[in-house]
Design a protein around this motif. Structure first.
Motif, mmCIF file in Angstrom:
data_model
loop_
_atom_site.group_PDB
_atom_site.id
_atom_site.type_symbol
_atom_site.label_atom_id
_atom_site.label_comp_id
_atom_site.label_asym_id
_atom_site.label_seq_id
_atom_site.Cartn_x
_atom_site.Cartn_y
_atom_site.Cartn_z
ATOM 1 N N SER A 162 0.873 -1.161 0.000
ATOM 2 C CA SER A 162 0.000 0.000 0.000
ATOM 3 C C SER A 162 0.914 1.216 0.000
ATOM 4 C CB SER A 162 -0.937 0.005 1.216
ATOM 5 O OG SER A 162 -1.777 1.155 1.216
ATOM 6 N N GLY A 163 0.360 2.389 0.252
ATOM 7 C CA GLY A 163 1.186 3.581 0.314
ATOM 8 C C GLY A 163 0.399 4.742 0.873
ATOM 9 N N LEU A 164 1.088 5.590 1.601
ATOM 10 C CA LEU A 164 0.503 6.828 2.110
ATOM 11 C C LEU A 164 0.965 7.960 1.206
ATOM 12 C CD1 LEU A 164 -0.750 8.767 4.248
ATOM 13 C CD2 LEU A 164 1.452 8.676 5.420
ATOM 14 N N GLU A 213 4.445 9.796 -2.112
ATOM 15 C CA GLU A 213 4.208 8.521 -1.421
ATOM 16 C C GLU A 213 5.297 8.167 -0.423
ATOM 17 O OE1 GLU A 213 3.327 3.809 -2.424
ATOM 18 O OE2 GLU A 213 4.575 4.985 -3.791
ATOM 19 N N VAL A 214 4.854 7.714 0.747
ATOM 20 C CA VAL A 214 5.711 6.977 1.665
ATOM 21 C C VAL A 214 5.226 5.536 1.576
ATOM 22 C CG1 VAL A 214 6.556 6.706 4.016
ATOM 23 C CG2 VAL A 214 5.920 8.977 3.177
ATOM 24 N N GLN A 215 6.087 4.654 1.090
ATOM 25 C CA GLN A 215 5.686 3.276 0.792
ATOM 26 C C GLN A 215 5.287 2.501 2.044
ATOM 27 O OE1 GLN A 215 4.597 1.191 -1.318
ATOM 28 N NE2 GLN A 215 6.215 -0.052 -2.218
ATOM 29 N N MET A 216 4.249 1.700 1.898
ATOM 30 C CA MET A 216 3.878 0.691 2.896
ATOM 31 C C MET A 216 4.024 -0.665 2.230
ATOM 32 S SD MET A 216 0.442 2.417 4.507
ATOM 33 C CE MET A 216 0.500 3.783 5.677
ATOM 34 N N LEU A 217 4.763 -1.559 2.876
ATOM 35 C CA LEU A 217 5.047 -2.871 2.293
ATOM 36 C C LEU A 217 5.586 -3.765 3.398
ATOM 37 C CD1 LEU A 217 5.287 -4.196 -0.692
ATOM 38 C CD2 LEU A 217 7.733 -3.853 -0.363
ATOM 39 N N ASP A 218 5.265 -5.050 3.338
ATOM 40 C CA ASP A 218 5.866 -5.969 4.307
ATOM 41 C C ASP A 218 7.320 -6.191 3.907
ATOM 42 O OD1 ASP A 218 6.636 -7.852 6.117
ATOM 43 O OD2 ASP A 218 5.487 -9.488 5.210
ATOM 44 N N SER A 219 8.203 -5.384 4.481
ATOM 45 C CA SER A 219 9.640 -5.475 4.218
ATOM 46 C C SER A 219 10.380 -5.952 5.451
ATOM 47 C CB SER A 219 10.187 -4.107 3.790
ATOM 48 O OG SER A 219 9.419 -3.558 2.759
ATOM 49 N N LYS A 265 15.011 -0.822 1.040
ATOM 50 C CA LYS A 265 15.277 -0.063 -0.181
ATOM 51 C C LYS A 265 14.230 1.031 -0.377
ATOM 52 C CE LYS A 265 17.412 -4.048 -2.473
ATOM 53 N NZ LYS A 265 17.359 -4.967 -3.636
ATOM 54 N N ASP A 266 14.416 1.832 -1.434
ATOM 55 C CA ASP A 266 13.497 2.951 -1.650
ATOM 56 C C ASP A 266 12.099 2.510 -2.073
ATOM 57 O OD1 ASP A 266 13.762 2.270 -4.341
ATOM 58 O OD2 ASP A 266 14.872 4.063 -4.898
ATOM 59 N N ASN A 267 11.959 1.246 -2.482
ATOM 60 C CA ASN A 267 10.628 0.749 -2.832
ATOM 61 C C ASN A 267 10.079 -0.215 -1.781
ATOM 62 O OD1 ASN A 267 12.306 -1.426 -3.343
ATOM 63 N ND2 ASN A 267 11.363 -1.977 -5.299
ATOM 64 N N GLU A 268 10.705 -0.195 -0.597
ATOM 65 C CA GLU A 268 10.234 -1.023 0.511
ATOM 66 C C GLU A 268 9.618 -0.144 1.587
ATOM 67 O OE1 GLU A 268 13.482 -4.626 -0.226
ATOM 68 O OE2 GLU A 268 13.593 -3.450 1.618
ATOM 69 N N ASN A 320 -3.795 -5.602 -1.820
ATOM 70 C CA ASN A 320 -3.515 -6.335 -0.582
ATOM 71 C C ASN A 320 -4.330 -5.746 0.564
ATOM 72 O OD1 ASN A 320 0.013 -6.524 -1.403
ATOM 73 N ND2 ASN A 320 -1.629 -7.906 -1.992
ATOM 74 N N PRO A 321 -4.772 -6.582 1.515
ATOM 75 C CA PRO A 321 -5.599 -6.099 2.624
ATOM 76 C C PRO A 321 -4.787 -5.403 3.721
ATOM 77 C CG PRO A 321 -5.265 -8.450 2.852
ATOM 78 C CD PRO A 321 -4.626 -8.059 1.544
ATOM 79 N N VAL A 322 -4.466 -4.142 3.495
ATOM 80 C CA VAL A 322 -3.788 -3.327 4.495
ATOM 81 C C VAL A 322 -4.869 -2.539 5.239
ATOM 82 C CG1 VAL A 322 -2.055 -1.519 4.865
ATOM 83 C CG2 VAL A 322 -1.745 -3.196 3.037
#
Length: 328
Positions: free
Chosen positions: A207-209, A216-222, A228-231, A316-318
């Motif tokens: 997802s992303g805020l 965007e500030v990325q939201m991801l299960d990292s 990284k910049d895409n995590e 994805n269900p965030v």
């Protein structure tokens, strides 16, 4: 030639009939996961006066990776020296509740029991024990200041039109845009990422805020990844987080953000880039970072006007809760 064309058409038809790969399962309820979920998590321990932090992430089908850091966990003891990181794969046999890990040279073996990790040498003698820790963001549950605009509190205030609420946990579902718009502001949001052990990369709790629907500030299960910049916490194609503060999936996490909007002159020409400071689970991961332009996938282009808070639907269900903004 006719036979070749017929064969090609037949091959194309057969390929078209192949069933699509099943979509990875996404768990949002800790009580309905799998046996690997109990292994995944964070562990801390000490040997010879040195502290260690271990993060274990599930890769599906009883497979894991254990990431060990000298000094402790990210944001809690580890000094950022990547040379002290070791990564070891492990497995959990079907029907078993424990997972086994062995160092590449076979000199160290570890058994993970969910509540602890027992580390032995090749002769089976105990070297150290690490215990599970369940970290919580220090800003979790932060109440909005008196001058805040509350966007969602789970108690009746919901300023996201046409949004959906996951009634089981009292949180908003992905793909929502606030009716309020903002320029310079501070923002607090809490989010929970799904447990998706079979997924990888951008397909794992994405997802992303978006500030103003632009940046965007990325939201991801990292969890346990490089950062990284895409995590999680990344500013896509701009900056990676200073430290990967992503907690395990199905843990409530926080972003606390100070945002300065881009500035424009009398002719509506941009005279200064937007800037952002981000705390992820209480730790600064970006500080006064310039944002040279809107994120590629942003719903709004850069402009001299305020913009909404947008929480992205990436399939994805965030879930999100306790969202408030203070205008500057």
């Amino acid at each position: 030639m006719r036979l070749i064309l017929t064969a090609l058409l037949f091959a194309t038809a057969v390929h078209a009939q192949q069933p699509a790969a099943p979509k990875p399962k996404a768990f949002i309820d800790p009580a309905q996961t799998d046996d690997d979920f109990a292994i995944q998590g964070e562990y801390i321990g000490e040997i010879d006066g040195k502290s260690y932090g271990v993060q274990i992430w599930a890769q599906g089908g009883g497979k894991f990776e254990a990431v060990s850091r000298l000094g402790g966990l990210p944001g809690a003891g580890w000094d950022g020296d990547r040379s002290t990181i070791t990564r070891v794969v492990g497995t959990r046999a079907a029907g078993e509740k424990t997972a086994a890990f062995t160092s590449p040279d076979g000199s160290i073996k570890a058994e993970v029991y969910g509540a602890s990790i027992l580390v032995n040498n090749a002769d089976g003698l105990k070297i150290m024990e690490l215990n599970r820790t369940n970290r919580e963001s220090p800003t979790l549950g932060s109440p909005p200041p008196e001058n805040a605009t509350v966007l969602f509190d789970g108690k009746g205030v919901n300023r996201f039109p046409n949004s959906r609420v996951d009634e089981k946990i009292g949180a908003l579902m992905e793909g929502i845009t606030s009716e309020d718009t903002f320029g310079d502001c501070s923002l607090h949001v809490e989010f929970i990422l799904p447990y998706m052990p079979d997924a990888r990369g951008q397909g794992r709790g994405n997802s992303g805020l978006y500030l103003q629907g632009r940046y965007e500030v990325q939201m991801l299960d990292s969890f346990a990844l490089e950062g990284k910049d895409n995590e999680c916490g990344g500013l896509y194609k701009i900056a990676a987080p200073k430290v990967n503060m992503c907690l395990p999936p199905l843990t409530w996490q926080t972003y606390d953000i100070d945002f300065t909007a881009a500035k424009y002159d009398a002719g509506n020409q941009k005279s200064a880039n937007a800037k952002i400071t981000v705390k992820h689970n209480g730790v600064v991961i970006h500080e006064n970072q310039e944002l040279p332009g809107a994120t590629t996938s942003a719903p709004n282009k850069e402009a001299p006007t305020p913009g909404p808070v947008y929480l992205q639907n990436h399939g994805n269900p965030v879930r999100y809760r306790n969202i408030w903004v203070v205008k500057k």
